[in-house]
Enzyme design. Structure first.
Site, PDB file in Angstrom:
ATOM      1  N   LYS A 120     -11.734  -8.575 -19.975  1.00  0.00           N
ATOM      2  CA  LYS A 120     -10.709  -9.595 -20.171  1.00  0.00           C
ATOM      3  C   LYS A 120     -11.050 -10.611 -19.776  1.00  0.00           C
ATOM      4  CE  LYS A 120      -6.519  -8.577 -17.130  1.00  0.00           C
ATOM      5  NZ  LYS A 120      -5.695  -8.298 -16.954  1.00  0.00           N
ATOM      6  N   ARG A 141      -0.751  -2.510 -15.620  1.00  0.00           N
ATOM      7  CA  ARG A 141      -1.593  -1.590 -14.959  1.00  0.00           C
ATOM      8  C   ARG A 141      -1.923  -2.168 -13.888  1.00  0.00           C
ATOM      9  NH1 ARG A 141      -5.143  -5.644 -12.811  1.00  0.00           N
ATOM     10  NH2 ARG A 141      -6.630  -6.385 -14.054  1.00  0.00           N
ATOM     11  N   GLY A 156      -1.620  -8.892  -5.626  1.00  0.00           N
ATOM     12  CA  GLY A 156      -1.376 -10.481  -5.238  1.00  0.00           C
ATOM     13  C   GLY A 156      -2.881 -10.966  -5.047  1.00  0.00           C
ATOM     14  N   ALA A 157      -3.587 -11.046  -4.435  1.00  0.00           N
ATOM     15  CA  ALA A 157      -4.950 -11.563  -4.444  1.00  0.00           C
ATOM     16  C   ALA A 157      -5.853 -11.044  -5.039  1.00  0.00           C
ATOM     17  CB  ALA A 157      -5.822 -11.210  -2.851  1.00  0.00           C
ATOM     18  N   ASP A 158      -6.512 -11.797  -5.713  1.00  0.00           N
ATOM     19  CA  ASP A 158      -7.565 -11.869  -7.276  1.00  0.00           C
ATOM     20  C   ASP A 158      -8.264 -12.632  -8.000  1.00  0.00           C
ATOM     21  OD1 ASP A 158      -5.829 -13.559  -8.089  1.00  0.00           O
ATOM     22  OD2 ASP A 158      -5.358 -12.606  -9.882  1.00  0.00           O
ATOM     23  N   LYS A 175      -6.454 -16.445  -2.299  1.00  0.00           N
ATOM     24  CA  LYS A 175      -5.816 -15.571  -1.542  1.00  0.00           C
ATOM     25  C   LYS A 175      -5.873 -14.596  -0.539  1.00  0.00           C
ATOM     26  CE  LYS A 175      -3.827 -16.332  -6.709  1.00  0.00           C
ATOM     27  NZ  LYS A 175      -4.074 -15.521  -7.603  1.00  0.00           N
ATOM     28  N   SER A 208      -5.415  -3.608  -3.987  1.00  0.00           N
ATOM     29  CA  SER A 208      -5.899  -3.644  -5.489  1.00  0.00           C
ATOM     30  C   SER A 208      -6.322  -5.057  -6.457  1.00  0.00           C
ATOM     31  CB  SER A 208      -5.133  -3.072  -6.439  1.00  0.00           C
ATOM     32  OG  SER A 208      -4.944  -3.218  -7.361  1.00  0.00           O
TER      33      SER A 208
END
Lengths: 350, 350
Positions: free
Chosen positions: A70, A113, A248-250, A254, A321
């Site tokens: 992706k 997802r 949220g943190a990716d 973050k 996540s």
């Protein structure tokens, strides 16, 4: 010639429903745990600091005979050009031949997802009797987080929404959320028992708050779904037994919750490497609050029953996540199967 | 909605010709040298050792307002399933918005841009008066290497082809090569002067050899285009003034020429990081024969005139072309421009 399917966001929406996404995302986590799936290294590039970036997440689901990637970009100034800030493309290929199977718009897949991930965190780690859900953030991800959590938990009686930068947005979110949830329940109308059950689950109060401390003190489950770079929830406010799903943190830097929470919580992640590099776990890891070994396990191990989630009703649990390619790929593969049956999307070929 | 174009191999063939590809690949090298283009880290995954692998190469051409990736897989057993072993997909996006611009079959793009790279190596590094071209390998890449070199060099009078594992294949290659080259010259029929010039350039002898040592001793330009993991050309055979374009090595362990050649040659690469990790330069680098600093420069610097190619007629020069995403992206972008004009391919949208 290899025919493959190209699907835009409307095509994707037609075949995707949250209940099934929760189940296939669990399957992706389980395949990873059973070493029937692997992640490739993530590629990240910042076009302009704080203004535009992109990442490429890729991996292989041996168990599902697919691999792929992706690519997601974020261009902060897009909305002023009447374009969405976030645009994603998911490319799925057959891992027995390398032939492309589909190219899909990534936005709806990501929202679904990621919602499923938050809900799965609650399902396996929160106290079963949890009643109060606090959502931090009132953006695009919000409705998906709420729906997945209400599908996964039987006893939620109250939802509070907090937006750190705009209480108007939190209010507007609460005003429209029931209609959004109703829309997302459309696919279940044919299954009257499930539909009625979900109607009763969403028939609860949704209220915005300005007092995040009090909302935290009262919450059983807290979902953080923001692009924040500083903690919005302090350790002192959190009562024993609280579960966090942090979605949220990716990317590096973050952060949504007080890193000191990691010293008292049972911490679970989707992928250890991504969590310590770009997830909510990154900052506490950098500060030495926790080590890799302090992470109890990846979530797949809990789903499989190999690792206990919470041990007592007083445990604070965190599910970090970060969002892994396997979620996108398995969801995309599910979409393609449905689309092949129904003839949705454009068939192209190489 | 973002419309974008999906193009298969036949579509790509319709709009691509070697003369233009040489020119745009040079442009990509130059943009990289001027820091108007950058490569992202390469992702490599082996599904099964020696049987199936894939890589994702990605990058950003600021100068052309595009970014994107090429995913290429190799499944060695595909031909027995009537599928090509190598399948590639190129995804091009707008680097001002993140919107997708096209998804293109990668095979023809790879053959053309790799041919162009070999030719560009000769153009900037070989002796102008070079007459004898030796091609090591007689596979898919061969005709593209020969055409690009004949386009780039005025004085080639003789081409010798060597296949280390099958002299039959080298013979068959030489029997069919003129027809293949004629086909690839079709796009120039309208430009009668250029077409006639190229007809005379390809009107030379093409002969297979079993004696690679003698062929090396006589060669002015040697192009290596094989999947070899061991050297096929020894240092002792190489005469002063020889130029090498090495295009075969693109993953760890691949090697086509004696690593000792690197201790006496002027070495140029397309990308230093890729060259020492996966290119022909990898083995001599690992063995300590050369350091990063011994690499004279990336090829873009020579094209720009910032670095001298060869200093004397006696220099041995090596161009290690590992194949970079910028070549694919700039070629794909060129194809999309032509296809938009001519309405070739399938228009899909996200």
């Amino acid at each position: 010639m290899f025919p493959f399917r190209v699907m835009n966001q409307e095509d994707v929406k037609q075949v995707l429903d949250m209940k099934n996404v929760i189940s296939i995302v669990e399957e992706a986590y389980v395949l990873k745990e059973k070493k029937e799936a692997s992640l490739f290294p993530m590629v990240f590039h910042e076009f302009e600091r704080g203004k535009a970036d992109m990442d490429i997440k890729s991996g292989h689901l041996t168990g599902a005979n697919i691999f792929g990637l992706k690519l997601v970009s974020w261009f902060g100034e897009n909305p002023s050009k009447n374009l969405p800030a976030i645009i994603g493309s998911v490319l799925v290929l057959d891992s027995r031949t390398g032939a492309p199977l589909g190219l899909l718009s990534g936005e709806q897949i990501t929202l679904m997802r990621t919602g499923a991930a938050g809900g799965i965190g609650a399902k396996y780690l929160a106290r079963r009797e949890s009643e109060n859900l606090l959502l931090i953030g009132s953006g695009h991800l919000g409705p998906y987080q709420i729906l997945a959590t209400l599908m996964s938990m039987e006893n939620i009686k109250n939802v509070v929404v907090y937006n750190a930068t705009s209480s108007e947005k939190a209010n507007a979110f609460c005003e429209s959320i029931k209609d959004r949830l109703l829309e997302m329940l459309e696919p279940y109308k044919k299954d009257s028992e499930y539909y009625q059950m979900m109607l009763s689950r969403i028939n609860i109060p949704f209220n915005a708050t300005d007092n995040v401390q009090r909302a935290t003190e009262e919450a059983d489950i807290i979902i953080t779904a923001t692009p924040s770079h500083k903690p919005l929830i302090m350790k002192e406010w959190v009562k024993p037994g609280t579960h966090f799903s942090c979605v949220g943190a990716d990317m590096e830097g973050k952060q949504e919750i007080d890193y000191n929470l990691f010293s008292v919580a049972r911490v679970f992640v989707d992928d250890v490497t991504q969590a310590i590099n770009v997830g909510e776990t990154e900052v506490p890891f950098q500060k030495g609050i926790i080590t890799k070994e302090d992470i109890i396990s990846e979530i797949g191990s809990v789903i499989l029953g190999n690792t206990s989630g919470r041990l007592t009703d007083k445990d604070i649990t965190i599910y970090d996540s970060t969002g892994i390619a396997l979620q996108d790929l398995i969801t995309a593969n599910y979409i393609l199967e449905k689309a092949n049956e129904k003839g949705i999307g454009v068939v192209a070929s190489f």
